[in-house]
Design a protein around this motif. Structure first.
Motif, PDB file in Angstrom:
ATOM      1  N   TYR A   1       0.899  -1.157   0.076  1.00 57.74           N
ATOM      2  CA  TYR A   1      -0.090  -0.087   0.015  1.00 57.74           C
ATOM      3  C   TYR A   1       1.092   1.193  -0.279  1.00 57.74           C
ATOM      4  O   TYR A   1       1.709   1.337   0.975  1.00 57.74           O
ATOM      5  N   THR A   2       0.696   2.171  -0.857  1.00 58.28           N
ATOM      6  CA  THR A   2       1.492   3.294  -1.214  1.00 58.28           C
ATOM      7  C   THR A   2       1.110   4.282   0.270  1.00 58.28           C
ATOM      8  O   THR A   2       0.304   4.185   0.977  1.00 58.28           O
ATOM      9  N   SER A   3       2.138   5.129   0.609  1.00 56.33           N
ATOM     10  CA  SER A   3       1.976   5.731   1.773  1.00 56.33           C
ATOM     11  C   SER A   3       0.799   6.766   1.914  1.00 56.33           C
ATOM     12  O   SER A   3       0.404   6.893   3.244  1.00 56.33           O
TER      13      SER A   3
ATOM     14  N   PHE B   1      -2.847   3.587  -3.681  1.00 56.50           N
ATOM     15  CA  PHE B   1      -2.793   2.566  -4.640  1.00 56.50           C
ATOM     16  C   PHE B   1      -2.279   1.338  -4.012  1.00 56.50           C
ATOM     17  O   PHE B   1      -1.555   1.514  -2.992  1.00 56.50           O
ATOM     18  N   ILE B   2      -2.591   0.105  -4.432  1.00 59.34           N
ATOM     19  CA  ILE B   2      -1.916  -1.068  -4.244  1.00 59.34           C
ATOM     20  C   ILE B   2      -1.136  -1.680  -5.158  1.00 59.34           C
ATOM     21  O   ILE B   2      -1.482  -1.611  -6.445  1.00 59.34           O
TER      22      ILE B   2
ATOM     23  N   ILE C   1      -7.717  -1.265 -12.024  1.00 62.05           N
ATOM     24  CA  ILE C   1      -6.514  -1.555 -12.543  1.00 62.05           C
ATOM     25  C   ILE C   1      -6.033  -0.680 -13.434  1.00 62.05           C
ATOM     26  O   ILE C   1      -6.539  -0.415 -14.620  1.00 62.05           O
ATOM     27  N   PHE C   2      -5.038   0.111 -12.940  1.00 63.14           N
ATOM     28  CA  PHE C   2      -4.444   1.129 -13.752  1.00 63.14           C
ATOM     29  C   PHE C   2      -3.124   0.643 -14.627  1.00 63.14           C
ATOM     30  O   PHE C   2      -2.344   1.359 -15.333  1.00 63.14           O
ATOM     31  N   GLY C   3      -2.450  -0.708 -14.449  1.00 62.80           N
ATOM     32  CA  GLY C   3      -1.420  -0.922 -15.333  1.00 62.80           C
ATOM     33  C   GLY C   3      -0.779  -2.169 -14.790  1.00 62.80           C
ATOM     34  O   GLY C   3      -1.252  -2.924 -13.834  1.00 62.80           O
TER      35      GLY C   3
ATOM     36  N   ARG D   1       5.977  -9.687 -11.562  1.00 64.99           N
ATOM     37  CA  ARG D   1       5.016  -9.369 -12.054  1.00 64.99           C
ATOM     38  C   ARG D   1       3.833  -8.547 -11.309  1.00 64.99           C
ATOM     39  O   ARG D   1       3.384  -9.283 -10.325  1.00 64.99           O
ATOM     40  N   VAL D   2       3.621  -7.375 -11.855  1.00 68.21           N
ATOM     41  CA  VAL D   2       2.728  -6.672 -10.763  1.00 68.21           C
ATOM     42  C   VAL D   2       1.856  -5.877 -11.517  1.00 68.21           C
ATOM     43  O   VAL D   2       1.886  -5.594 -12.641  1.00 68.21           O
ATOM     44  N   ILE D   3       0.491  -5.808 -10.634  1.00 65.36           N
ATOM     45  CA  ILE D   3      -0.359  -4.940 -11.287  1.00 65.36           C
ATOM     46  C   ILE D   3      -0.648  -3.698 -10.368  1.00 65.36           C
ATOM     47  O   ILE D   3      -0.377  -3.788  -9.052  1.00 65.36           O
ATOM     48  N   LEU D   4      -0.916  -2.611 -10.905  1.00 69.71           N
ATOM     49  CA  LEU D   4      -1.042  -1.434 -10.228  1.00 69.71           C
ATOM     50  C   LEU D   4      -2.757  -1.078 -10.215  1.00 69.71           C
ATOM     51  O   LEU D   4      -3.201  -1.166 -11.174  1.00 69.71           O
ATOM     52  N   MET D   5      -3.111  -1.022  -8.822  1.00 72.51           N
ATOM     53  CA  MET D   5      -4.727  -0.859  -8.679  1.00 72.51           C
ATOM     54  C   MET D   5      -5.075  -0.161  -7.751  1.00 72.51           C
ATOM     55  O   MET D   5      -4.309   0.399  -6.986  1.00 72.51           O
TER      56      MET D   5
END
Length: 634
Positions: free
Chosen positions: A394-396, A400-401, A435-437, A450-454
């Protein structure tokens, strides 16, 4: 010969026993010893301790006073731990390689079960063979109770020489090769040295026993036998000294002897906080040299953050020339120069999603680039070592996750991205998690992430109560405690179906919202069914109105219920009904009996059950009165 063997058994072996006892005590007292893969060293040390004690049977007056049956039993018991120690040494070398190749991988808990089971089972079979064969007196070529000298049983001791040892050599050499001059080798090198030290100490012993077999008709040189004896006696001490090469570790063990476990844990927590504070004040690069309990995971997460922030910052002003995917190659100066390769997937579809929700690459890059992301980084990670093997960061700013996904999950997402983007940006609201990327990131020689940005569905909530609902009953309970209402439930867990219905009845929403809500859920699940997806969840997040972050949250998926704000979303929609899930379905059907009570069912009935779940969770708010059920949990 007798004097040398007696020196080894009477003087050097006790030193080994003391050293191993001290190391095992460290495992009990010091928290850093309990992190993976140290636990494999624990079992290797326990086996080594038994082997060190077995050397005492080489002392003349002890051996001469032992009945033959006792020598045979003790020897067979020692062989059990001889193989166990070799097994755990091989497994340790493999785990080190896996961790260096794939730092974010966390499924070791599942592997560990099989490690223990297979290692003990094979060792026990050998133990039983030595006991019940009948012609093994246990008196070994090295004058200890082990296996009968020059017999066929010598070949059993010879097995690790041409199976375990070659595996250790190949894996360790390859590990050093791929990780040379990297952060990961710096942290795990002490564990690698344990593998090397054990192999050096015990290979001569295996050779002595194996080559002494009468069938080979080989006369072993006296010096080689003495060499094996003089290495065997202090073998535990050699391994102990190797492990204590880590700076400050021996001092910590000595300190732990005179300090209570509670004070030791408090001291360790203060040390971690101090180190993290120091690294933040000095520079981000020095963060990578600090040692915390999960430092390998932390470094992996830091690589993801740094790599993605760089890509997204540059994406804002880059033209993609109609590329579906793009590969970025760049170098960043951290503790040292680190090369990155990042593949950005389905660029246009995710850009469409971001534009629809009024986001841009720069906004997300700023969120990822904040230095606050590198303070207490571990506290924002969840599910490390969990069932899925993924971790969430979790971003500070809580917006986003970052979630790791498997190769097959990424492939599913790539296939469905066009349909997903079309659905989530349509005029009809969608409750699919945003999901943004999707990215594949490689730093240095490590295995790619392998990562998703959500989106973080609970971004505006301080201490939310979270339910993960699938509509099944098998293994869908987290707590067995009784709560009168949701206000009493701890906020440290993600609860499941049975937990929800034990403390809640239906969540009431306004009559005007219900038709659109049901329509949206039907469209969302129809899309998932078209891509043969199942095992997704309805995430229900609840937070008291007076505990929200900032101003009142607006947007789809938010509802007022009594004194709570409720946010919902569909998550974990990257699992297809593949062969693995079909096998799981058959297995759990046999286990629980009712097919529709389990999670792993085919997409069409899964969707039908999910829609039924949705209607059992939500109802029309006709009276605007509190509908929280105060019944006791069964």
């Amino acid at each position: 010969m007798i004097n040398l063997t007696q020196i080894s058994y009477m003087a050097l072996a006790p030193i080994s026993v003391f050293s191993e006892c001290l190391l095992l005590y460290g495992f009990y007292k010091l928290r850093e010893f309990k992190a993976h893969p140290e636990v494999l060293i624990y079992w290797q040390c326990l086996s080594q301790l038994v082997m060190d004690i077995h050397w005492f049977t080489g002392i003349e007056y002890i051996r001469s006073s032992m009945p033959q049956i006792s020598c045979m039993l003790l020897g067979s018991f020692s062989v059990y731990f001889y193989f166990l120690s070799w097994d755990y040494t091989v497994l340790l070398s493999i785990e080190i390689l896996l961790k260096i190749r794939n730092p974010h991988e966390t499924k070791y808990k599942q592997r560990r079960f099989w490690y223990h089971t297979i290692s003990h089972a094979t060792s026990f079979i050998i133990f039983l063979f030595l006991i019940f064969k009948g012609d093994n007196n246990g008196k070994s070529i090295m004058k200890t109770c082990f296996v009968q000298a020059r017999s066929l049983y010598e070949l059993i001791v010879f097995i690790p020489v041409f199976i375990h040892f070659p595996i250790c050599v190949v894996v360790t050499v390859y590990t050093i090769y791929i990780s040379y001059n990297t952060f990961y080798l710096k942290y795990l090198k002490y564990n690698i040295l344990v593998v090397i030290a054990f192999s050096i100490a015990w290979i001569p012993i295996g050779l002595v026993h194996g080559l002494s077999y009468n069938g080979f008709d080989i006369e072993l040189p006296f010096w080689f036998l003495m060499f094996a004896v003089l290495l065997g006696g202090p073998s535990g001490g050699i391994i102990f000294c190797t492990r204590m090469m880590q700076k400050g570790l021996f001092k910590k063990i000595l300190k732990s002897i005179f300090m209570s476990k509670q004070k030791l844990d408090e001291s360790y927590e203060e040390y971690c906080i101090e180190k993290l504070s120091e690294t933040f004040v000095v520079s981000y690069s020095e963060f990578f040299t600090s040692v915390t309990v999960k430092v390998i995971y932390i470094k992996a997460i830091a690589d993801i953050i740094v790599g993605l922030a760089n890509v997204l910052m540059n994406s804002e002003n880059s033209g993609f020339n109609n590329q579906a995917h793009r590969q970025w190659n760049f170098t960043i100066k951290m503790a040292k120069e680190t090369s990155f390769t990042v593949i950005q997937y389905n660029i246009h579809e995710y850009k469409k999603v971001m534009d629809h929700f009024k986001l841009n690459y720069h906004d997300i890059a700023i969120s990822l680039s904040s230095q606050d992301n590198f303070i207490d980084i571990e506290t924002r990670c969840e599910n490390i070592g969990g069932k899925s093997g993924a971790f969430f960061y979790y971003t500070s700013d809580k917006e986003f996750i970052l979630k790791t996904v498997t190769k097959s999950e990424l492939q599913v997402l790539k296939i469905m991205t066009e349909g997903y983007a079309k659905r989530i940006t349509s005029s009809t609201q969608s409750y699919l998690a945003k999901i943004f990327g999707a990215f594949k990131i490689q730093s240095g020689k490590t295995k790619p992430f392998r990562v998703i940005l959500m989106e973080n569905l609970s971004s505006r909530m301080r201490y939310p109560l979270i339910f993960d609902l699938k509509g099944s009953q098998a293994d869908r309970r987290v707590t067995h405690s009784s709560y009168r209402n949701i206000g009493q439930m701890p906020r440290t867990k993600v609860y499941k179906d049975i937990d929800f219905f034990n403390v809640m009845s239906k969540i009431q929403i306004d009559k005007k919202d219900m038709p659109e809500l049901i329509k949206a859920i039907k469209l969302d699940t129809k899309l998932l069914q078209e891509y043969f997806i199942m095992d997704y969840s309805l995430l229900v997040i609840m937070q008291e109105m007076d505990m929200l972050r900032g101003s009142k949250v607006e947007g789809n998926g938010f509802f007022n219920f009594d004194n709570y704000l409720v946010h919902i979303g569909i998550i974990d929609f990257l699992q297809t009904y593949n062969t693995k899930k079909k096998i799981e379905s058959k297995y759990k059907t046999l286990k629980v009996g009712k097919r529709f009570s389990i999670s792993a069912i085919s997409p069409q009935p899964y969707r039908k059950r999910f829609l039924k779940l949705f209607k059992s969770v939500f109802t029309l708010n006709m009276t605007m009165q509190n509908n929280i059920n105060n019944k006791e949990e069964i």
